[in-house]
Design a protein around this motif. Structure first.
Motif, PDB file in Angstrom:
ATOM      1  N   ASP A  65      -2.763   6.245   3.635  1.00  0.00           N
ATOM      2  CA  ASP A  65      -3.561   6.118   3.654  1.00  0.00           C
ATOM      3  C   ASP A  65      -3.583   5.362   2.545  1.00  0.00           C
ATOM      4  O   ASP A  65      -3.430   4.958   1.406  1.00  0.00           O
ATOM      5  N   GLY A  66      -5.093   4.159   2.165  1.00  0.00           N
ATOM      6  CA  GLY A  66      -5.173   3.443   1.461  1.00  0.00           C
ATOM      7  C   GLY A  66      -5.755   4.199  -0.181  1.00  0.00           C
ATOM      8  O   GLY A  66      -5.928   4.920  -0.154  1.00  0.00           O
ATOM      9  N   ARG A  67      -5.020   3.816  -0.864  1.00  0.00           N
ATOM     10  CA  ARG A  67      -4.838   3.629  -2.802  1.00  0.00           C
ATOM     11  C   ARG A  67      -6.130   3.080  -3.454  1.00  0.00           C
ATOM     12  O   ARG A  67      -6.739   2.745  -3.170  1.00  0.00           O
ATOM     13  N   PHE A 126      -9.600   3.604  -2.575  1.00  0.00           N
ATOM     14  CA  PHE A 126     -10.355   3.260  -1.627  1.00  0.00           C
ATOM     15  C   PHE A 126     -11.918   3.226  -2.422  1.00  0.00           C
ATOM     16  O   PHE A 126     -12.277   2.725  -1.527  1.00  0.00           O
ATOM     17  N   ASP A 142     -10.307   5.828   5.698  1.00  0.00           N
ATOM     18  CA  ASP A 142      -9.451   4.676   5.309  1.00  0.00           C
ATOM     19  C   ASP A 142      -8.030   5.388   5.995  1.00  0.00           C
ATOM     20  O   ASP A 142      -6.701   4.740   4.826  1.00  0.00           O
TER      21      ASP A 142
END
Ligand SMILES: Nc1nc2c(ncn2[C@@H]2O[C@H](COP(=O)(O)OP(=O)(O)O)[C@@H](O)[C@H]2O)c(=O)[nH]1
Ligand SMILES: [Mg+2]
Length: 248
Positions: free
Chosen positions: A32-34, A36, A77
């Motif tokens: 998972d994008g941090r 985002f 994301d």
């Protein structure tokens, strides 16, 4: 203290390094994008952006290939990566699996966006095959929920509402009520692109490549494989059936 003893005492403090996923259990990595929400705030179209999506699909491809995975599913994301049940990758070490998957996704997305981004990763472990079907149905329903919410939120914002007011107006509303709200703003939820409503799935496809024997000139065919990105995923029971096929 002898060096060997010193080395041993230090290694013992790598407390979680020996942690491994149980043999025979399915493993899914979710990357998972941090932050985002913040990253996408200014330079991406809302609620969905084609270039952003391309980056997520590209990172999914890299993960599928590097981890010899069976299936990658991406929405928003995040990316879920299903490994073969008997995978011996990194000896099933949890630290290796999560750190390398996060690292690979981060570098792939950084190259795509030309801007430094970070991802986290976690390992989901399912002893039963049925749980894998449930996992992917769970993430797909999250995609659908986020899609509806995202479209409603940005329609309200474009209509002049503040972030606080738009959030408050959507709070507690049912799926049907949000559908209705979106319809009042001229959008039929079911007409939105499927990848936005259901996410995208990537998997290996076999195909026949025609060629010729350089010595005899005779026509030949070889079986090759390539990654296919499916932007038209089924849902519900159809999706469960589709996942079952990926698990073979
Ligand atoms: N503008 C834009 N934002 C997106 C897109 N896809 C995902 N996002 C953002 O990414 C966020 C992902 O959610 P989450 O992981 O919970 O938020 P995070 O903790 O800030 O990374 C969403 O809330 C959106 O703000 C897109 O296609 N366009
Ligand atoms: Mg995120």
């Amino acid at each position: 203290m002898k060096f060997d003893d010193f080395e041993k005492s230090m290694r013992e403090l790598e407390a979680y390094h020996s942690l491994r996923a149980l043999p025979g259990a399915w493993m899914i990595l979710r990357i998972d994008g941090r932050s985002f929400s913040k990253f996408t705030e200014s330079s991406f179209e809302k609620p969905f952006d084609a270039r952003f999506h391309e980056g997520m699909v590209g990172a999914s491809q890299r993960l599928l290939r590097e981890f010899s995975a069976l299936y990658a599913y991406t929405e928003s994301d995040e990316i879920s990566l299903l490994l073969p049940r008997d995978s011996r990758l990194f000896d099933r070490e949890v630290e290796k699996l999560v750190s390398l998957s996060a690292g690979l996704a981060s570098s792939s997305l950084t190259l795509h966006f030309q801007c430094e981004v970070h991802c986290d990763s976690r390992l989901w472990v399912g002893p039963r095959s049925q749980q894998v079907l449930e996992y992917f149905r769970w993430r797909q329903s999250d995609a659908s929920r986020c899609c509806l919410n995202g479209w409603c939120y940005w329609k309200l914002r474009q209509a002049g509402q503040s972030a606080k007011k738009a959030t408050a107006q959507l709070k507690g509303r049912s799926f049907a009520q949000k559908n209705e709200l979106l319809f009042q703003h001229g959008i039929n939820f079911n007409d939105l692109p499927r990848w936005q409503r259901r996410g995208s799935g990537l998997y290996w496809q076999h195909y026949e490549k025609p060629g010729h024997n350089p010595l005899t000139g005779a026509a030949t065919t070889t079986t090759r494989r390539r990654i296919f990105c499916d932007e038209q995923l089924p849902m519900g029971d159809g999706y469960a059936e589709f996942i079952r096929e990926r698990m073979c």
